[in-house]
Design an enzyme around this catalytic site. Structure first.
Site, short mmCIF file in Angstrom:
data_model
loop_
_atom_site.label_atom_id
_atom_site.label_comp_id
_atom_site.label_asym_id
_atom_site.label_seq_id
_atom_site.Cartn_x
_atom_site.Cartn_y
_atom_site.Cartn_z
N ARG A 103 57.92 -9.78 -23.03
CA ARG A 103 58.09 -8.49 -23.72
C ARG A 103 58.50 -7.40 -22.72
O ARG A 103 59.67 -7.04 -22.61
CB ARG A 103 56.80 -8.14 -24.49
CG ARG A 103 57.00 -7.06 -25.54
CD ARG A 103 56.98 -5.66 -24.99
NE ARG A 103 55.73 -5.36 -24.28
CZ ARG A 103 55.57 -4.30 -23.50
NH1 ARG A 103 56.55 -3.43 -23.33
NH2 ARG A 103 54.43 -4.09 -22.86
N ASP A 104 57.54 -6.92 -21.93
CA ASP A 104 57.86 -5.86 -20.98
C ASP A 104 58.96 -6.35 -20.03
O ASP A 104 59.84 -5.60 -19.62
CB ASP A 104 56.60 -5.50 -20.19
CG ASP A 104 56.60 -4.07 -19.65
OD1 ASP A 104 57.69 -3.49 -19.56
OD2 ASP A 104 55.54 -3.56 -19.30
N HIS A 126 47.64 -2.05 -16.08
CA HIS A 126 49.04 -2.44 -16.33
C HIS A 126 49.89 -1.69 -15.29
O HIS A 126 50.26 -0.54 -15.48
CB HIS A 126 49.40 -2.02 -17.76
CG HIS A 126 50.80 -2.31 -18.18
ND1 HIS A 126 51.13 -3.37 -19.01
CD2 HIS A 126 51.98 -1.69 -17.91
CE1 HIS A 126 52.44 -3.36 -19.24
NE2 HIS A 126 52.98 -2.35 -18.58
N HIS A 131 53.16 -1.28 -12.91
CA HIS A 131 54.54 -1.61 -12.53
C HIS A 131 54.61 -1.45 -11.01
O HIS A 131 53.86 -0.66 -10.42
CB HIS A 131 55.53 -0.69 -13.27
CG HIS A 131 55.69 -1.09 -14.71
ND1 HIS A 131 56.80 -1.75 -15.18
CD2 HIS A 131 54.87 -0.96 -15.77
CE1 HIS A 131 56.65 -1.99 -16.48
NE2 HIS A 131 55.48 -1.52 -16.87
N CYS A 160 60.69 -0.40 -18.45
CA CYS A 160 60.85 0.17 -19.79
C CYS A 160 62.21 0.86 -19.88
O CYS A 160 62.52 1.72 -19.05
CB CYS A 160 59.72 1.17 -20.07
SG CYS A 160 59.94 2.00 -21.66
N ASN A 175 57.00 -5.09 -13.99
CA ASN A 175 55.56 -5.21 -13.80
C ASN A 175 55.31 -5.91 -12.49
O ASN A 175 56.17 -6.62 -11.98
CB ASN A 175 54.94 -6.10 -14.89
CG ASN A 175 54.96 -5.48 -16.25
OD1 ASN A 175 55.89 -5.69 -17.01
ND2 ASN A 175 53.96 -4.72 -16.57
P1 HMG Z 1 63.18 6.20 -35.26
O1 HMG Z 1 64.65 6.08 -35.16
O2 HMG Z 1 62.56 7.53 -35.06
O3 HMG Z 1 62.62 5.52 -36.60
O4 HMG Z 1 62.56 5.17 -34.23
P2 HMG Z 1 62.75 5.82 -38.11
O5 HMG Z 1 61.38 5.68 -38.70
O6 HMG Z 1 63.52 7.09 -38.36
O7 HMG Z 1 63.63 4.60 -38.58
C1 HMG Z 1 64.97 4.39 -38.14
C2 HMG Z 1 65.38 2.98 -38.46
O8 HMG Z 1 64.57 2.05 -37.71
C3 HMG Z 1 65.21 2.60 -39.91
O9 HMG Z 1 66.21 1.66 -40.21
C4 HMG Z 1 63.88 1.93 -39.94
O10 HMG Z 1 63.71 1.02 -41.00
C5 HMG Z 1 63.90 1.17 -38.63
P3 HMG Z 1 67.61 2.09 -40.87
O11 HMG Z 1 67.22 2.75 -42.17
O12 HMG Z 1 68.26 3.05 -39.92
O13 HMG Z 1 68.34 0.79 -40.99
N1 HMG Z 1 62.56 0.89 -38.08
C6 HMG Z 1 62.22 -0.30 -37.57
N2 HMG Z 1 62.94 -1.44 -37.41
C7 HMG Z 1 62.28 -2.48 -36.85
N3 HMG Z 1 60.99 -2.42 -36.43
C8 HMG Z 1 60.27 -1.30 -36.58
C9 HMG Z 1 60.90 -0.19 -37.17
N4 HMG Z 1 60.48 1.07 -37.45
C10 HMG Z 1 61.51 1.71 -38.00
N5 HMG Z 1 59.00 -1.27 -36.17
C11 HMG Z 1 60.84 3.66 -33.48
C12 HMG Z 1 61.16 5.01 -34.10
C13 HMG Z 1 59.38 3.67 -33.11
C14 HMG Z 1 61.11 2.56 -34.51
C15 HMG Z 1 61.77 3.46 -32.25
O14 HMG Z 1 61.68 4.58 -31.43
C16 HMG Z 1 61.42 2.24 -31.44
O15 HMG Z 1 61.57 1.13 -31.91
N6 HMG Z 1 60.94 2.44 -30.19
C17 HMG Z 1 60.47 1.34 -29.38
C18 HMG Z 1 60.73 1.63 -27.93
C19 HMG Z 1 60.18 0.51 -27.09
O16 HMG Z 1 60.01 -0.62 -27.53
N7 HMG Z 1 59.90 0.81 -25.80
C20 HMG Z 1 59.39 -0.15 -24.88
C21 HMG Z 1 57.98 -0.58 -25.14
S1 HMG Z 1 56.75 0.57 -24.56
C22 HMG Z 1 56.55 0.14 -22.91
O17 HMG Z 1 57.31 -0.61 -22.36
C23 HMG Z 1 55.34 0.65 -22.16
C24 HMG Z 1 54.26 -0.41 -21.96
O18 HMG Z 1 54.75 -1.55 -21.28
C25 HMG Z 1 53.08 0.16 -21.17
C26 HMG Z 1 53.52 0.86 -19.86
O19 HMG Z 1 54.23 0.27 -19.06
O20 HMG Z 1 53.07 2.01 -19.72
C27 HMG Z 1 53.69 -0.88 -23.33
MG MG Z 2 55.02 -1.64 -19.09
#
Ligand code: HMG
Ligand code: MG
Length: 311
Positions: A13-14, A212, A214, A245, A254
């Site tokens: 994932r990450d 966690h 990095h 990320c 990580n």
């Molecule tokens: P948005 O554009 O604000 O969402 O994104 P929305 O609610 O306006 O929806 C837009 C479109 O996305 C719609 O589809 C929704 O149905 C769809 P459309 O009508 O345009 O066809 N949608 C989804 N599709 C699939 N799965 C979903 C979903 N939700 C809405 N769950 C949203 C908001 C949260 C969806 C977006 O910003 C997003 O997906 N962000 C994820 C970013 C991400 O994954 N970042 C990396 C992970 S975090 C990380 O790495 C940190 C961590 O490792 C810890 C650390 O290191 O600190 C965990």
């Molecule tokens: Mg991370």
């Protein structure tokens, strides 16, 4: 200090979320299978996030379905715990449909990162968690929580400890079983880790805390050791040190699973992981993503009698 730790594998994932080369579902399933053969018990297998935001995580449902078939057929151990990252109710619905028994929610400790990463404020992200938690309860799904940018934010700089403590308490009240304290951009140092975890332990039971880290600035192993000495026993790591990320500029992978295992085994602390198998996986993963991985131990292997190196 406990003589064993749990390593939660982040590679799928990450790790993969930040790779240019998107891996197909069969390769991701093979990745999971090899991890499990190396003794991994907890794997974050993917993310139900928007494919427009993170195309690398598209196909997570297929990866889970194929992996579940392997578990059913006995090709993969039944003892494995798969988790999947979900940002909102839509992601949770997908998780339920996929049949996973664990999800992870994530919130930031800085507003700018929250907006860049999930397009909402910290408060809004917690509101989104309410239906996720209700569904989790209904479907008996375990929920893990991440707090990101706990030590520093790529947009705002230093993050105040008081804010992290408040958000950790908030996450704890939601009912997550564990909170992973994220150094999203690999900026923490031992001084910061000691200071923050000492305070965190007073507001959240230490057995519910994970680290966690990095490894952007090469501090991750030292930070893990510092947290371990304060009683933390769960650490996230990714095979080969994959990833980062996509919404945290400058963030690299990580800490590498192989490097963490090497350190703990050297201290006589059990991880349940087979270091040689992890080292062998390093070159397999590097070939699939088409570049060398940053892990140190994973790259050079470990020294064997007569000066031979296990690779
Ligand atoms: P948005 O554009 O604000 O969402 O994104 P929305 O609610 O306006 O929806 C837009 C479109 O996305 C719609 O589809 C929704 O149905 C769809 P459309 O009508 O345009 O066809 N949608 C989804 N599709 C699939 N799965 C979903 C979903 N939700 C809405 N769950 C949203 C908001 C949260 C969806 C977006 O910003 C997003 O997906 N962000 C994820 C970013 C991400 O994954 N970042 C990396 C992970 S975090 C990380 O790495 C940190 C961590 O490792 C810890 C650390 O290191 O600190 C965990
Ligand atoms: Mg991370």
């Amino acid at each position: 200090m406990k003589k064993s730790v749990v390593i939660v594998e982040m590679g799928l994932r990450d790790g993969l979320q930040n790779e240019k080369n998107v891996l197909d579902s069969d390769t991701r399933v093979e990745f999971a299978k090899r991890l499990i053969e190396a003794g991994t018990k907890r794997v974050e297998i993917g993310a139900f996030v928007s494919a427009k935001w993170v195309p690398q995580m598209a196909g997570t449902a297929e990866v889970i379905a194929k992996t579940h078939s392997l578990v059913k057929s006995g090709a993969i151990s039944k003892k494995i715990e798969f988790s999947v990252l979900v940002p909102n109710e839509r992601g949770m619905q997908d998780a339920i449909e996929s049949g996973v028994k664990e999800v992870a929610i994530f919130a930031a400790c800085s507003e700018s990162f929250s907006l860049k990463n999930i397009n909402c404020t910290i408060d809004e992200s917690f509101k989104r968690f309410e239906p996720v938690m209700a569904l989790a309860k209904k479907h008996k799904i375990k929920v893990r929580g991440y707090l990101s940018t706990c030590f520093g934010c790529p947009f705002e700089g230093k993050v105040p400890e008081a804010r992290v403590l408040k958000l950790a308490q908030r996450m704890h009240k939601l009912g997550v079983y564990e909170i992973s304290i994220g150094d999203t951009i690999g900026v923490a140092d031992v001084g910061q880790v000691e200071s923050l975890f000492k305070k965190l332990k007073k507001v959240v039971p230490v057995k519910k805390l994970a680290g966690h880290f990095h490894d952007t600035r090469g501090q991750a192993l030292a930070n893990i050791l510092a947290a371990y000495k304060l009683g933390v026993n769960v650490f996230d790591a990714s095979l080969g040190g994959l990833g980062g990320c996509p919404y945290a500029p400058g963030a690299t992978g990580n800490v590498a699973t192989e490097d963490v295992v090497y350190m703990f085994h050297g201290m006589g602390v059990k991880t349940g992981l087979n270091l040689d198998k992890l080292i062998q996986m390093n070159s397999w993963v590097a070939e699939k993503i088409r570049h060398p991985l940053p892990a140190k131990v994973g790259k050079v292997g470990r020294l064997m009698p007569l000066g031979k190196v296990v690779r």
